[in-house]
Design an enzyme around this catalytic site. Structure first.
Site: not given
Ligand code: RB5
Length: 147
Positions: A12, A69-72, A102, A113, A137, A140
């Site tokens: 973004d 994005c800012g935080t992901g 995994h 950010r 893995h 799962r």
């Protein structure tokens, strides 16, 4: 992953500079980059960019995706709504390696950010250089299904 691996990038407005730095970095490493934007820093909506990149991967047009994005977090949530996508947010190289080894993650989300540019490139490298281990893995990962 081999240098023939195709990687779709999207973000973004909060992550235009980091996305471009990642594109240059992985291109210099020999990967094929499909950057689907956006191009400007005009305010936009992370769900549509996460979904667009995820649909690109799910359709087999790219092998892996990196979204920012800012935080992901928000862009990761949007990507994981697309069937066949396994995307994790990583703030460290250990997690980036492990989501490949995994969880067979096919997308990586980053927070522009949250992590600095240098660490972000190390996280990208850790993700791209790791390989799925299969075995227990795989059992799962196969259990990760929409409810
Ligand atoms: C945009 O301000 C911000 O909300 C977005 O980049 C992201 O952090 C959402 O998860």
């Amino acid at each position: 992953m081999t240098s023939k691996t195709r990687i779709v990038l999207s973000s973004d407005h909060a992550a235009i500079d980091l996305r471009q730095a990642i594109a240059a970095h992985i291109q210099a490493r020999g990967f094929e980059v499909v950057d689907i934007g956006p191009v400007t820093t005009e305010s936009t909506h992370y769900p549509m960019h996460g979904r667009a990149a995820a649909e690109h991967v799910a359709a087999g047009k790219s092998d892996l995706g990196i979204i920012i994005c800012g935080t992901g977090q928000g862009i990761m949530m949007a990507a994981n709504k697309v069937a066949g996508i396994r995307c994790g947010v990583c703030c460290d190289t250990f997690s980036a390696r492990m989501i490949r080894q995994h969880n067979n993650a096919n997308m990586l989300a980053l927070g522009a950010r949250v992590v600095g540019g240098g660490l972000a490139l190390d996280i990208v490298d850790a993700f791209l250089d790791a390989a799925f281990e299969g075995g227990r893995h795989a059992t799962r990962v196969a259990m990760i299904e929409p409810v």
